[in-house]
Scaffold this motif. Structure first.
Motif, mmCIF file in Angstrom:
data_model
loop_
_atom_site.group_PDB
_atom_site.id
_atom_site.type_symbol
_atom_site.label_atom_id
_atom_site.label_comp_id
_atom_site.label_asym_id
_atom_site.label_seq_id
_atom_site.Cartn_x
_atom_site.Cartn_y
_atom_site.Cartn_z
ATOM 1 N N ILE A 188 2.957 -0.277 -5.058
ATOM 2 C CA ILE A 188 2.193 0.969 -5.132
ATOM 3 C C ILE A 188 0.706 0.665 -4.975
ATOM 4 C CG2 ILE A 188 1.617 2.957 -6.562
ATOM 5 C CD1 ILE A 188 4.329 2.668 -7.894
ATOM 6 N N ASP A 189 0.048 1.414 -4.104
ATOM 7 C CA ASP A 189 -1.352 1.154 -3.798
ATOM 8 C C ASP A 189 -2.235 1.311 -5.030
ATOM 9 O OD1 ASP A 189 -3.366 0.740 -1.535
ATOM 10 O OD2 ASP A 189 -4.164 2.518 -2.537
ATOM 11 N N LYS A 190 -3.219 0.445 -5.137
ATOM 12 C CA LYS A 190 -4.078 0.416 -6.319
ATOM 13 C C LYS A 190 -4.893 1.699 -6.485
ATOM 14 C CE LYS A 190 -7.760 -2.153 -3.947
ATOM 15 N NZ LYS A 190 -8.532 -3.418 -3.941
ATOM 16 N N SER A 191 -5.099 2.467 -5.406
ATOM 17 C CA SER A 191 -5.866 3.702 -5.523
ATOM 18 C C SER A 191 -5.188 4.691 -6.464
ATOM 19 C CB SER A 191 -6.052 4.335 -4.141
ATOM 20 O OG SER A 191 -4.802 4.684 -3.555
ATOM 21 N N ALA A 246 3.139 -2.739 -9.128
ATOM 22 C CA ALA A 246 1.915 -1.937 -9.165
ATOM 23 C C ALA A 246 0.728 -2.874 -9.065
ATOM 24 C CB ALA A 246 1.846 -1.123 -10.454
ATOM 25 N N GLU A 247 -0.131 -2.640 -8.083
ATOM 26 C CA GLU A 247 -1.352 -3.434 -7.975
ATOM 27 C C GLU A 247 -2.521 -2.631 -8.520
ATOM 28 O OE1 GLU A 247 -2.245 -4.372 -3.929
ATOM 29 O OE2 GLU A 247 -2.113 -2.303 -3.239
ATOM 30 N N GLY A 248 -3.585 -3.327 -8.869
ATOM 31 C CA GLY A 248 -4.743 -2.638 -9.429
ATOM 32 C C GLY A 248 -4.638 -2.389 -10.917
ATOM 33 N N THR A 271 1.757 11.246 -11.999
ATOM 34 C CA THR A 271 3.025 11.800 -11.515
ATOM 35 C C THR A 271 3.493 11.087 -10.259
ATOM 36 O OG1 THR A 271 2.445 13.973 -12.427
ATOM 37 C CG2 THR A 271 4.185 13.902 -10.751
ATOM 38 N N ILE A 272 2.563 10.806 -9.352
ATOM 39 C CA ILE A 272 2.913 10.115 -8.106
ATOM 40 C C ILE A 272 3.493 8.739 -8.402
ATOM 41 C CG2 ILE A 272 1.947 9.033 -6.040
ATOM 42 C CD1 ILE A 272 -0.011 11.405 -5.907
ATOM 43 N N VAL A 273 2.841 8.002 -9.303
ATOM 44 C CA VAL A 273 3.309 6.658 -9.635
ATOM 45 C C VAL A 273 4.681 6.722 -10.294
ATOM 46 C CG1 VAL A 273 2.874 4.639 -11.091
ATOM 47 C CG2 VAL A 273 0.995 5.671 -9.806
ATOM 48 N N ARG A 274 4.872 7.609 -11.252
ATOM 49 C CA ARG A 274 6.152 7.706 -11.951
ATOM 50 C C ARG A 274 7.275 8.083 -10.990
ATOM 51 N NH1 ARG A 274 8.694 11.977 -13.654
ATOM 52 N NH2 ARG A 274 6.854 13.323 -13.486
ATOM 53 N N VAL A 275 7.039 9.084 -10.157
ATOM 54 C CA VAL A 275 8.074 9.528 -9.219
ATOM 55 C C VAL A 275 8.378 8.443 -8.184
ATOM 56 C CG1 VAL A 275 8.606 11.193 -7.399
ATOM 57 C CG2 VAL A 275 7.580 11.973 -9.551
ATOM 58 N N SER A 276 7.353 7.732 -7.741
ATOM 59 C CA SER A 276 7.572 6.660 -6.769
ATOM 60 C C SER A 276 8.456 5.565 -7.347
ATOM 61 C CB SER A 276 6.229 6.062 -6.325
ATOM 62 O OG SER A 276 5.437 7.016 -5.648
ATOM 63 N N ILE A 277 8.212 5.220 -8.617
ATOM 64 C CA ILE A 277 9.030 4.195 -9.271
ATOM 65 C C ILE A 277 10.472 4.666 -9.411
ATOM 66 C CG2 ILE A 277 9.389 2.940 -11.439
ATOM 67 C CD1 ILE A 277 6.315 2.919 -11.752
ATOM 68 N N GLU A 278 10.649 5.910 -9.837
ATOM 69 C CA GLU A 278 12.002 6.444 -9.990
ATOM 70 C C GLU A 278 12.731 6.487 -8.655
ATOM 71 O OE1 GLU A 278 11.424 10.219 -11.794
ATOM 72 O OE2 GLU A 278 10.971 9.409 -13.791
ATOM 73 N N ASP A 292 0.827 -1.215 0.000
ATOM 74 C CA ASP A 292 0.000 0.000 0.000
ATOM 75 C C ASP A 292 0.857 1.260 0.000
ATOM 76 O OD1 ASP A 292 -2.171 -1.714 0.124
ATOM 77 O OD2 ASP A 292 -2.378 -1.549 2.291
ATOM 78 N N PHE A 293 1.969 1.224 -0.718
ATOM 79 C CA PHE A 293 2.874 2.368 -0.721
ATOM 80 C C PHE A 293 2.175 3.607 -1.273
ATOM 81 C CE2 PHE A 293 6.100 5.121 -2.589
ATOM 82 C CZ PHE A 293 7.014 5.227 -1.547
#
Length: 346
Positions: free
Chosen positions: A246-249, A280-282, A262-269, A225-226
């Motif tokens: 990364i949380d599915k929401s 990534a779930e969801g 943007t949140i997903v991309r930055v979190s991965i980087e 649930d990151f």
């Protein structure tokens, strides 16, 4: 009609007019024994009195939250005594290099009277009722046992198991995992433990010690649930973990130019800069899969990839969808397939 009949009998017996309340429970719909039927009839009677209705037939809606919770907690304890939970498994598929398919373990509980109880409900009951350690350990034993059976079929997935905050601070957990794996002749390196960030930061010093002990066994640890916690970025460097999920929401609402994108991309980087793998779930559509590929996400999970499967369907799904990953790309396939990893190919 029931109320009128009862009132008529009271008037005939005592010669007085009276207002009568009644609570009813029917066999076998509301219970299979006298104790359960009486208990639920009393609950219905209380509902009739509080609502000033003449007669109320028992239903879950007439049950008070406390009574229903106490009853379900008792039933959950009995289910744990009798191994009454079942397990489903949802694949986490690697995007790039050929590697083991990780199957997230999802516990399911079918109540004999109320049907399927949602995991959110019975896990919360287990935590409040002091049953969470028993629940986790039963899931671990059954999942590791199933992993051993798959290995006997020459199928070699890994499994991911969710831990609650109380599990994380159970000092006996690492030794239990080691014993369970040894008894099943399964390497702890086949286990992934998913822990929410909220659980870890509640006592980060103690969490760090437990995580280090787990990783010494060879177990991998992932932050589940990151993005939903309050201090994800600040704590990533301090925790001995192998990856984030990364949380599915955030994932389900991906669209070009959105804040979630943007949140997903930055979190991965960020995770990659710290040497962590990202799941990534969801993942519910081909479009989301495509965006995650652009972001160089490491693994995908969701109904677009594969829904949760019962144990007896996992073998067929993996064998029927074996990939060779000749060019190392999941998206070159039109079906959500997974690499079948065997020992002689690792």
């Amino acid at each position: 009609a029931v109320q009128e009949t009862i009132c008529a009998h009271v008037k005939q017996a005592f010669g007085i007019e009276t207002r009568t309340h009644a609570g009813l429970a029917w066999y076998p719909r509301h219970g299979l024994n006298m104790a359960t039927l009486l208990h639920r009839a009393r609950i219905a009677l209380t509902s009739a009195e509080s609502s000033d209705q003449g007669c109320v037939i028992y239903s879950p809606a007439s049950d008070t939250g406390l009574e229903l919770e106490r009853e379900l907690t008792t039933d959950l304890a009995h289910a744990l005594d009798k191994n009454g939970l079942t397990l489903n498994f949802q694949p986490v598929v690697p995007m790039e290099e050929a590697g083991p398919c990780v199957l997230e373990v999802l516990a399911r509980w079918e109540h004999p009277e109320w049907g399927m109880i949602s995991p959110e409900t019975f896990v919360a009951l287990a935590e409040r009722g002091g049953l969470i350690n028993r629940l986790t350990r039963q899931v671990v034993r059954e999942a590791v046992g199933q992993l051993a059976r798959w290995r006997s079929e020459r199928i070699y997935p890994h499994i991911a198991i969710n831990l609650s905050p109380k599990d994380l601070f159970d000092d006996t957990l690492p030794a239990f995992l080691a014993r369970t794996c040894e008894a099943a002749r399964v390497s702890p390196e086949c286990l992934v433990l998913e822990v929410t960030e909220t659980a870890m930061i509640s006592d980060i010093s103690r969490a760090r010690l437990t995580l280090k002990r787990l990783r010494r066994l060879g177990v991998r640890v992932v932050i589940d649930d990151f993005g939903t916690g309050y201090s994800s970025l600040a704590h990533l460097r301090q925790l001995p973990v192998d990856g984030i999920k990364i949380d599915k929401s955030f994932v389900t609402s991906l669209r070009r130019g959105s804040s979630d994108s943007t949140i997903v991309r930055v979190s991965i980087e960020l995770a990659h800069s710290l040497g962590l793998k990202v799941t990534a779930e969801g993942v519910e559509s081909e479009y989301i899969e495509s965006r995650l590929e652009e972001f160089q996400c490491d693994a995908l999970q969701g109904y677009h990839i594969c829904p949760p499967l019962p144990a007896d369907a996992v073998s067929g799904w993996m064998l029927g969808n074996a990939l060779r990953f000749s060019e190392g790309r999941l998206r070159q396939q039109r079906l959500p397939l997974v690499d079948l990893v065997t020992e002689n190919r690792l």
